[in-house]
Design an enzyme around this catalytic site. Structure first.
Site, PDB file in Angstrom:
ATOM      1  N   ASP A  36       0.818  -1.215   0.000  1.00 16.04           N
ATOM      2  CA  ASP A  36       0.000   0.000   0.000  1.00 16.04           C
ATOM      3  C   ASP A  36       0.849   1.262   0.000  1.00 16.04           C
ATOM      4  O   ASP A  36       2.032   1.226   0.290  1.00 16.04           O
ATOM      5  CB  ASP A  36      -0.865   0.017   1.257  1.00 16.04           C
ATOM      6  CG  ASP A  36      -2.200  -0.655   1.027  1.00 16.04           C
ATOM      7  OD1 ASP A  36      -2.436  -1.104  -0.093  1.00 16.04           O
ATOM      8  OD2 ASP A  36      -2.989  -0.714   1.984  1.00 16.04           O
ATOM      9  N   LYS A  58      -3.642   3.598  -2.559  1.00 16.24           N
ATOM     10  CA  LYS A  58      -4.716   4.541  -2.858  1.00 16.24           C
ATOM     11  C   LYS A  58      -4.266   5.901  -2.376  1.00 16.24           C
ATOM     12  O   LYS A  58      -3.841   6.035  -1.249  1.00 16.24           O
ATOM     13  CB  LYS A  58      -6.003   4.178  -2.110  1.00 16.24           C
ATOM     14  CG  LYS A  58      -6.429   2.755  -2.271  1.00 16.24           C
ATOM     15  CD  LYS A  58      -7.665   2.503  -1.407  1.00 16.24           C
ATOM     16  CE  LYS A  58      -8.098   1.062  -1.418  1.00 16.24           C
ATOM     17  NZ  LYS A  58      -7.312   0.212  -0.507  1.00 16.24           N
ATOM     18  N   MET A 172      -7.782   9.703   9.253  1.00 13.04           N
ATOM     19  CA  MET A 172      -8.407  10.196   8.014  1.00 13.04           C
ATOM     20  C   MET A 172      -9.272  11.432   8.281  1.00 13.04           C
ATOM     21  O   MET A 172     -10.352  11.570   7.706  1.00 13.04           O
ATOM     22  CB  MET A 172      -9.259   9.079   7.367  1.00 13.04           C
ATOM     23  CG  MET A 172      -8.432   7.881   6.958  1.00 13.04           C
ATOM     24  SD  MET A 172      -9.410   6.476   6.416  1.00 13.04           S
ATOM     25  CE  MET A 172      -9.957   5.780   7.981  1.00 13.04           C
TER      26      MET A 172
HETATM   27  N1  SAH Z   1      -4.040   0.570   8.907  1.00 13.43           N
HETATM   28  C1  SAH Z   1      -3.515   1.896   9.183  1.00 13.43           C
HETATM   29  C2  SAH Z   1      -4.517   2.989   8.958  1.00 13.43           C
HETATM   30  C3  SAH Z   1      -4.927   3.166   7.522  1.00 13.43           C
HETATM   31  S1  SAH Z   1      -6.075   4.486   7.298  1.00 13.43           S
HETATM   32  C4  SAH Z   1      -3.008   1.907  10.641  1.00 13.43           C
HETATM   33  O1  SAH Z   1      -3.244   0.954  11.378  1.00 13.43           O
HETATM   34  O2  SAH Z   1      -2.355   2.883  11.017  1.00 13.43           O
HETATM   35  C5  SAH Z   1      -5.041   5.821   6.831  1.00 13.43           C
HETATM   36  C6  SAH Z   1      -4.933   6.849   7.938  1.00 13.43           C
HETATM   37  O3  SAH Z   1      -4.037   6.387   8.939  1.00 13.43           O
HETATM   38  C7  SAH Z   1      -4.354   8.177   7.497  1.00 13.43           C
HETATM   39  O4  SAH Z   1      -5.357   8.999   6.932  1.00 13.43           O
HETATM   40  C8  SAH Z   1      -3.857   8.737   8.815  1.00 13.43           C
HETATM   41  O5  SAH Z   1      -4.919   9.302   9.555  1.00 13.43           O
HETATM   42  C9  SAH Z   1      -3.394   7.487   9.538  1.00 13.43           C
HETATM   43  N2  SAH Z   1      -1.934   7.274   9.448  1.00 13.43           N
HETATM   44  C10 SAH Z   1      -1.305   6.215   8.913  1.00 13.43           C
HETATM   45  N3  SAH Z   1       0.037   6.323   9.053  1.00 13.43           N
HETATM   46  C11 SAH Z   1       0.257   7.490   9.707  1.00 13.43           C
HETATM   47  C12 SAH Z   1       1.416   8.184  10.158  1.00 13.43           C
HETATM   48  N4  SAH Z   1       2.651   7.688   9.979  1.00 13.43           N
HETATM   49  N5  SAH Z   1       1.257   9.362  10.811  1.00 13.43           N
HETATM   50  C13 SAH Z   1       0.035   9.878  11.027  1.00 13.43           C
HETATM   51  N6  SAH Z   1      -1.097   9.283  10.606  1.00 13.43           N
HETATM   52  C14 SAH Z   1      -1.004   8.102   9.961  1.00 13.43           C
END
Ligand code: SAH
Length: 255
Positions: A36, A58, A172
């Protein structure tokens, strides 16, 4: 031909060192890796040189490969006997649609496993000095989506969340920060409630700003907050301020 195997793997929150040993082993053994956008590409260097790498990322608001197509591809690869790794940012079951992929594999009676990962809320809060729970300050936290892009999803109950959970971490939520702030204020959260914004948490490019519900939308604008980012709401955010103050004092004394 005997079936292969699929691992639905969490790659951790951004810092490649925050991947689990199990996840790393799966990457090393994979014939094919479907990864991803939020996966740190450094992790692909651990794959076998002959492993196939397929980008399924995405960008916000755009879908480069629809979820049904990812599911079908995964099923087809495992049917062909491949050892497939579905590599996702954070944890695969936290807003990662890993559940849908597991269901697709299970419906096709194919073997698979889930390898958990550190979700970005846990990783980013810790790396930026915000304890999601803190004795006497926060005894509960909730992970919430700020996006309403799936029509079958119910919006979070901000009215209940505003009062029943000490620390809120919104995924998000960048593009809806204004609305989320307004919802929390409307449901009685005080303007003085501390809020932090964490962009690219745990990575070398991590940026953090902290303010309150009164000014956080302005701070986001000033820093030009971008995805991926988290909104952390609650008194726990103020513990970071104490840590920073003490660190600054220590530097002055020593330096
Ligand atoms: N599966 C992922 C989340 C996917 S949804 C998890 O467990 O973290 C995508 C959202 O995750 C982004 O819009 C943001 O809000 C958050 N996100 C993912 N990585 C991030 C990071 N390094 N720093 C801040 N927000 C993050």
């Amino acid at each position: 031909m005997s079936a292969g195997f699929a691992s639905i793997v969490g790659a951790g929150p951004g810092d490649p060192e925050l991947i689990t040993l199990k996840a790393l082993k799966r990457i090393r053994a994979a014939d094919v890796i479907l990864y991803d956008r939020l996966v740190n590409e450094e992790l692909l260097e651990y794959a076998r040189p002959d492993a196939e790498r397929i980008y399924c990322g995405k960008a916000p608001g755009r879908h480069s490969m629809p979820q049904w197509q990812i599911n079908e591809l995964l099923v087809a690869l495992v049917r062909q006997g491949k050892t497939a790794v579905r590599l996702k940012g954070g944890d695969p079951f936290v807003f990662g649609r890993g559940g849908e992929e597991a269901l697709a594999l299970a419906e096709a009676w194919l073997p698979y496993e889930i390898v958990p990962g550190i979700t970005s809320a846990i990783g980013s809060a810790a790396s930026s000095g915000i304890p999601l729970t803190h004795r006497g300050v926060a005894g509960s936290f909730a992970i919430v989506t700020g996006s309403l892009c799936h029509d079958n999803e119910k919006p979070p109950r901000w009215d209940l969340l505003a009062h029943s959970v000490d620390t809120l971490v919104v995924y998000m939520g960048v593009s809806r920060l204004g609305e989320i702030r307004a919802e929390l204020l409307r449901h009685g959260k005080p303007e003085s409630t501390p809020v932090a914004l964490i962009e690219r948490g745990t990575t070398a490019e991590e940026r953090v700003v902290a303010g309150t519900l009164a000014d956080i939308h302005k701070l986001a604008e000033a820093m030009k907050l971008e995805n991926p980012a988290l909104i952390v709401v609650g008194e726990a955010v103020s513990v970071r301020e104490s840590l920073l103050r003490l660190e600054a004092e220590a530097r002055l004394r020593i330096g």
